[in-house]
Write a protein that holds these residues in place. Structure first.
Motif, PDB file in Angstrom:
ATOM      1  N   SER A  23       5.541  -9.484  25.398  1.00  0.00           N
ATOM      2  CA  SER A  23       5.527  -9.348  26.641  1.00  0.00           C
ATOM      3  C   SER A  23       6.663 -10.068  27.481  1.00  0.00           C
ATOM      4  O   SER A  23       7.074  -9.803  28.459  1.00  0.00           O
ATOM      5  CB  SER A  23       4.230 -10.090  26.969  1.00  0.00           C
ATOM      6  OG  SER A  23       3.204  -9.514  26.537  1.00  0.00           O
ATOM      7  N   LEU A  24       6.952 -11.138  26.649  1.00  0.00           N
ATOM      8  CA  LEU A  24       8.348 -11.883  27.125  1.00  0.00           C
ATOM      9  C   LEU A  24       9.583 -10.655  27.410  1.00  0.00           C
ATOM     10  O   LEU A  24      10.326 -10.891  28.446  1.00  0.00           O
ATOM     11  CB  LEU A  24       8.901 -12.900  26.555  1.00  0.00           C
ATOM     12  CG  LEU A  24       7.853 -14.088  26.612  1.00  0.00           C
ATOM     13  CD1 LEU A  24       8.380 -14.982  25.255  1.00  0.00           C
ATOM     14  CD2 LEU A  24       8.040 -14.693  27.933  1.00  0.00           C
ATOM     15  N   LYS A  25       9.758  -9.779  26.399  1.00  0.00           N
ATOM     16  CA  LYS A  25      10.940  -8.957  26.642  1.00  0.00           C
ATOM     17  C   LYS A  25      10.317  -8.026  27.832  1.00  0.00           C
ATOM     18  O   LYS A  25      11.292  -7.409  28.341  1.00  0.00           O
ATOM     19  CB  LYS A  25      10.974  -8.156  25.240  1.00  0.00           C
ATOM     20  CG  LYS A  25      11.396  -9.022  24.201  1.00  0.00           C
ATOM     21  CD  LYS A  25      11.726  -8.463  22.704  1.00  0.00           C
ATOM     22  CE  LYS A  25      12.051  -9.072  21.841  1.00  0.00           C
ATOM     23  NZ  LYS A  25      12.268  -8.285  20.611  1.00  0.00           N
ATOM     24  N   VAL A  26       9.019  -7.499  27.648  1.00  0.00           N
ATOM     25  CA  VAL A  26       8.714  -6.610  28.784  1.00  0.00           C
ATOM     26  C   VAL A  26       9.005  -7.037  30.166  1.00  0.00           C
ATOM     27  O   VAL A  26       9.599  -6.566  30.952  1.00  0.00           O
ATOM     28  CB  VAL A  26       7.210  -6.138  28.491  1.00  0.00           C
ATOM     29  CG1 VAL A  26       6.890  -5.310  29.809  1.00  0.00           C
ATOM     30  CG2 VAL A  26       7.097  -5.304  27.461  1.00  0.00           C
ATOM     31  N   ALA A  27       8.637  -8.190  30.261  1.00  0.00           N
ATOM     32  CA  ALA A  27       8.993  -8.749  31.746  1.00  0.00           C
ATOM     33  C   ALA A  27      10.302  -8.975  31.998  1.00  0.00           C
ATOM     34  O   ALA A  27      10.666  -8.846  33.207  1.00  0.00           O
ATOM     35  CB  ALA A  27       8.127 -10.204  31.863  1.00  0.00           C
ATOM     36  N   SER A  28      11.052  -9.590  31.156  1.00  0.00           N
ATOM     37  CA  SER A  28      12.327  -9.586  31.373  1.00  0.00           C
ATOM     38  C   SER A  28      13.196  -8.312  31.634  1.00  0.00           C
ATOM     39  O   SER A  28      14.129  -8.388  32.756  1.00  0.00           O
ATOM     40  CB  SER A  28      13.215 -10.184  30.148  1.00  0.00           C
ATOM     41  OG  SER A  28      12.779 -11.660  29.813  1.00  0.00           O
ATOM     42  N   GLU A  29      12.764  -7.303  31.051  1.00  0.00           N
ATOM     43  CA  GLU A  29      13.379  -5.873  31.105  1.00  0.00           C
ATOM     44  C   GLU A  29      13.084  -5.481  32.748  1.00  0.00           C
ATOM     45  O   GLU A  29      13.602  -4.845  33.335  1.00  0.00           O
ATOM     46  CB  GLU A  29      13.091  -5.003  30.167  1.00  0.00           C
ATOM     47  CG  GLU A  29      13.847  -3.777  30.443  1.00  0.00           C
ATOM     48  CD  GLU A  29      13.756  -2.619  29.237  1.00  0.00           C
ATOM     49  OE1 GLU A  29      13.973  -1.605  29.258  1.00  0.00           O
ATOM     50  OE2 GLU A  29      14.007  -3.407  28.191  1.00  0.00           O
ATOM     51  N   LEU A  30      11.570  -5.518  32.967  1.00  0.00           N
ATOM     52  CA  LEU A  30      11.175  -4.938  34.124  1.00  0.00           C
ATOM     53  C   LEU A  30      11.859  -5.730  35.171  1.00  0.00           C
ATOM     54  O   LEU A  30      12.048  -5.121  36.298  1.00  0.00           O
ATOM     55  CB  LEU A  30       9.841  -5.127  34.055  1.00  0.00           C
ATOM     56  CG  LEU A  30       8.788  -4.642  35.350  1.00  0.00           C
ATOM     57  CD1 LEU A  30       7.347  -4.313  34.704  1.00  0.00           C
ATOM     58  CD2 LEU A  30       8.992  -5.201  36.562  1.00  0.00           C
ATOM     59  N   ALA A  31      11.994  -7.048  35.214  1.00  0.00           N
ATOM     60  CA  ALA A  31      12.341  -7.805  36.251  1.00  0.00           C
ATOM     61  C   ALA A  31      14.030  -7.342  36.634  1.00  0.00           C
ATOM     62  O   ALA A  31      14.485  -7.206  37.807  1.00  0.00           O
ATOM     63  CB  ALA A  31      12.271  -9.410  36.106  1.00  0.00           C
TER      64      ALA A  31
END
Length: 201
Positions: free
Chosen positions: A186-194
Motif C-alpha cells: 500500500s505504501l508503494k501504491v500510494a507513492s506511485e499514484l501520487a
C-alpha cells in the motif's frame, strides 16, 4: 547439494522478483487538479479488498497532497459499502484476465455522485494464490476515474505478497503475514499514484 541450492535460489528469486517486476498500480502520467479530492474504493466486498482499500487510503494521506476521503466516510455516505462492482476482467482464477470493457462505469458514476470527490481509485483483488503453503500472492487490478464525466485516467495491475522470499520450512502463511504484505504494498501504491499524478509530497 550445490545443484539443489542453485535450484532453490532460482525459485526464491522467481517468487521474490515476480512481485516487483509486475508492480504497476497506475499506468498514468497526468497532473491532478489542485487540491483534488480522492476516494480509494474496494471493488469487491470480500474482506481482503476492504483491508487493502483501508491501507492504501491511509498511505495516500501520508504520501500525497490529495484530500483523501476516509473509508469510514465512504461507508457512511454509501449504504452497504463495500459492495461488488464489476471490474475490468473477464475471469480471475490463477491470473486476472483483463477486459476493460467489463467495468460497470454506471455503478461507479452513481458511487461518485454520493461521494462528490474529484477522483476514484478503484481496486479489485479477486484472487489470492498460495504457492506450496509458504508464499501467498494477492492479485490486484486497478482503474482511476476523473469526475465529472467518469473519464478513465489510469489503470494498473500489481501483486501484494506475503514472504516474497521464503524457505520451504517456514510453515504455512499466516493471516498476519498477508496483512503485512498488504501494508507494505500500500505504501508503494500510494507513492506511485501520487508521483504519477503530480500530487507527491
Amino acid at each position: 547439494m550445490y545443484k539443489k541450492f542453485i535450484l532453490l535460489a532460482m525459485l526464491l528469486f522467481f517468487l521474490g522478483g515476480c512481485v516487483g517486476a509486475a508492480f504497476k498500480p497506475l499506468a498514468a502520467d497526468f497532473h491532478a487538479k489542485k487540491s483534488a479530492s480522492i476516494a480509494v474504493i474496494s471493488g469487491l466486498e470480500k474482506g481482503g479488498n476492504a483491508v487493502l482499500a483501508h491501507y492504501v487510503t491511509e498511505a495516500l494521506k501520508e504520501k500525497s497532497n490529495y484530500r483523501v476521503l476516509s473509508q469510514a466516510a465512504i461507508a457512511k455516505a454509501v449504504k452497504g459499502y463495500p459492495y461488488n462492482i464489476q471490474g475490468p476482467y473477464s475471469s480471475a482464477y490463477f491470473n486476472i484476465e483483463k477486459d476493460y470493457t467489463k467495468t460497470d462505469v454506471e455503478k461507479i458514476r452513481r458511487l461518485q455522485k454520493k461521494l462528490g470527490v474529484d477522483y476514484l481509485f478503484i481496486m479489485w483483488a479477486p484472487i489470492s494464490v498460495t504457492h506450496n503453503n509458504v508464499n501467498n500472492v494477492v492479485h490486484v487490478i486497478t482503474q482511476m476515474f476523473e469526475f465529472p464525466g467518469a473519464h478513465e485516467v489510469g489503470r494498473g495491475l500489481f501483486y501484494t505478497a506475503a514472504r516474497t522470499v521464503t524457505w520451504s520450512f517456514s510453515g504455512r502463511v499466516k493471516d498476519s503475514e498477508i496483512d503485512q504484505g498488504m501494508q507494505k504494498a500500500s505504501l508503494k501504491v500510494a507513492s506511485e499514484l501520487a508521483a504519477k499524478t503530480g500530487m507527491g509530497k
